[in-house]
Scaffold this active site. Structure first.
Site, PDB file in Angstrom:
ATOM      1  N   CYS A 171       1.796   9.424  13.066  1.00  0.00           N
ATOM      2  CA  CYS A 171       2.064  10.221  14.261  1.00  0.00           C
ATOM      3  C   CYS A 171       1.637   9.395  15.471  1.00  0.00           C
ATOM      4  CB  CYS A 171       1.259  11.506  14.181  1.00  0.00           C
ATOM      5  SG  CYS A 171       1.871  12.748  15.294  1.00  0.00           S
TER       6      CYS A 171
ATOM      7  N   ASN B 256       0.808  -1.218   0.000  1.00  0.00           N
ATOM      8  CA  ASN B 256       0.000   0.000   0.000  1.00  0.00           C
ATOM      9  C   ASN B 256       0.845   1.274   0.000  1.00  0.00           C
ATOM     10  OD1 ASN B 256       0.253  -1.493   2.572  1.00  0.00           O
ATOM     11  ND2 ASN B 256      -0.400   0.423   3.496  1.00  0.00           N
TER      12      ASN B 256
HETATM   13  N1  PLP Z   1      -4.718  -4.089   3.526  1.00  0.00           N
HETATM   14  C1  PLP Z   1      -4.110  -3.151   2.789  1.00  0.00           C
HETATM   15  C2  PLP Z   1      -2.957  -3.533   1.931  1.00  0.00           C
HETATM   16  C3  PLP Z   1      -4.561  -1.834   2.826  1.00  0.00           C
HETATM   17  O1  PLP Z   1      -3.952  -0.895   2.089  1.00  0.00           O
HETATM   18  C4  PLP Z   1      -5.656  -1.512   3.662  1.00  0.00           C
HETATM   19  C5  PLP Z   1      -6.099  -0.105   3.779  1.00  0.00           C
HETATM   20  O2  PLP Z   1      -5.348   0.825   3.545  1.00  0.00           O
HETATM   21  C6  PLP Z   1      -6.251  -2.534   4.408  1.00  0.00           C
HETATM   22  C7  PLP Z   1      -5.756  -3.806   4.320  1.00  0.00           C
HETATM   23  C8  PLP Z   1      -7.399  -2.248   5.327  1.00  0.00           C
HETATM   24  O3  PLP Z   1      -8.515  -1.834   4.618  1.00  0.00           O
HETATM   25  P1  PLP Z   1      -9.823  -1.330   5.373  1.00  0.00           P
HETATM   26  O4  PLP Z   1      -9.417  -0.121   6.148  1.00  0.00           O
HETATM   27  O5  PLP Z   1     -10.769  -1.041   4.296  1.00  0.00           O
HETATM   28  O6  PLP Z   1     -10.279  -2.414   6.277  1.00  0.00           O
END
Ligand code: PLP
Length: 389
Positions: free
Chosen positions: A328, A153
């Site tokens: 943070c 991410n």
């Molecule tokens: N997994 C990954 C790789 C993510 O980027 C995210 C959210 O940024 C999540 C899980 C969690 O997603 P959610 O907040 O929709 O549960």
């Protein structure tokens, strides 16, 4: 003030077609698909069709392998706790050091519960350490779960998930992948990539927040995580969120179309333009992550000697939405675990910024960022205690 939204790895704009597809399920067809009466029962068919659509999006063999849930965090928790619960004895979870907290958090808890957790590291480009993975598979003979993300991410780096899944399966492991950041950016095919479990989240692919999906390959040993009614074939209690399920299916249809209508090439070109422009105009900047192996929408860039947070605040004043690799925590700025795991030099760790595009991003928006970001970086540098003035 205008808004230039370049934070699509955090959440995406619901597509207008998605909102339109959902509307009747708020206004007219708001029944419960489990009801005996016709009013409720008439929404069971659209839900079944949505399940088929989502199954098609990942090339699953059967629609029943698709479980609708509330979010990716729930899907990841279900995969990890559900598989460990089915073992009924201590086992090993092999994951990576750069997973989202939705995986790392459950791993911590599973360790407290007596399971072994092995975190595989990455190199300076964020690439998965395949040798360490093979060694971990060989060193742990009991029940095993592999949980490794498809795309990161923060950096967008793609892991070689086919090879990871094949090696995991050959060693007798159950294999889960968090495909949240891969969905809609690379084709997902569970016949080609032999994972047993796969998580996606609607709001990262132009559906609304509050809907997710866990793919469970037929025959996978897994216990329910949300225990309640008989919904989702007894694997997840809770009345189905019909409008959002319809929205997710529509988002999958649109995402699949975007692979062939030129959207991806355009996104890649705009991301590359942003990257080249910032590298050229901001001295002492560096790209974090394997540039040859990233999803097309993500740019993670460090501006050395300055805080990413202060750059973000200034960008935000200009209407530019991006995010930083820092969180943070307890009053101190903790650099991201992903950037740290990559061994990025100290001077660059705090200055990392993530720009993430979508198929709605325009060239004019990228030009706007290129016109303003270098000034912001220069201003921050002028007052940075880490720069020799
Ligand atoms: N997994 C990954 C790789 C993510 O980027 C995210 C959210 O940024 C999540 C899980 C969690 O997603 P959610 O907040 O929709 O549960």
């Amino acid at each position: 003030m205008r808004t230039v939204y370049l934070d699509n790895n955090a959440t995406t704009r619901p597509a207008p077609e998605v909102v339109e597809a959902m509307r009747p399920y708020f206004e007219e067809l708001w029944g419960n698909p489990s009801s005996m009466h016709t009013f409720g029962g008439q929404v069971a068919k659209p839900v079944a069709e949505a399940r088929e659509q989502v199954a098609g999006f990942i090339n699953a063999e059967r629609a029943e392998e698709i479980l609708f849930n509330g979010c990716a965090t729930e899907g990841d928790n279900h995969a990890l706790f559900g598989v460990a619960a089915a073992w009924g004895k201590p086992g090993t979870i092999i994951t990576s050091r750069v997973e989202h907290p939705a995986v790392l958090g459950p791993c911590l808890r599973l360790r407290e519960m007596g399971h072994t957790v092995v975190e595989i590291g990455v190199d300076g480009e964020g690439r998965f350490d395949m040798e360490a993975y093979e060694a971990a598979l060989a060193a742990n003979p009991g029940p095993k779960l592999v949980s490794v993300m498809w795309a990161n991410n923060e950096t967008g780096v793609l892991f070689p998930i086919k090879e990871i899944a094949e090696k995991g399966k050959a060693a007798g492991a159950t294999v889960h992948t968090d495909a949240v950041q891969a969905a809609g950016k690379v084709p997902l095919d569970v016949r080609e990539v032999p994972v047993d479990l796969l998580t996606i989240a609607g709001h990262k692919m132009h559906a609304p927040k509050g809907i997710g999906m866990l793919y469970i390959r037929r025959g996978t040993r897994i216990k329910p995580f949300v225990i309640g009614g008989h919904q989702e074939r007894g694997r997840r209690g809770g009345t189905e969120n019909v409008p959002y399920i319809i929205g997710l299916a529509k988002a999958c249809e649109l995402s699949a179309a975007a692979f062939t209508d030129g959207s991806h090439e355009r996104m890649a070109r705009l991301r590359d333009k942003l990257e080249a422009g910032l590298l050229a105009t901001c001295p002492d900047s560096r790209v974090n992550g394997d540039r040859a192996n990233r999803v097309v929408n993500t740019l993670n860039i460090s501006f050395e000697f300055i805080e990413g947070e202060s750059v973000l605040y200034h960008l935000s004043d200009l209407g530019i939405c991006a995010s930083s690799g820092s969180a943070c925590a307890a009053g101190s700025l903790e650099p991201s675990h992903v950037i740290r795991a990559m061994g990025v030099p100290f001077t660059a760790v705090h200055g990392s910024i993530r720009f993430s595009l979508s198929r709605y991003t325009t060239e004019e928006e990228i030009d706007y960022v290129l016109a303003h970001c270098p000034e912001v970086v220069a201003e921050m540098r002028a007052i940075s205690p880490f720069v020799k003035h």
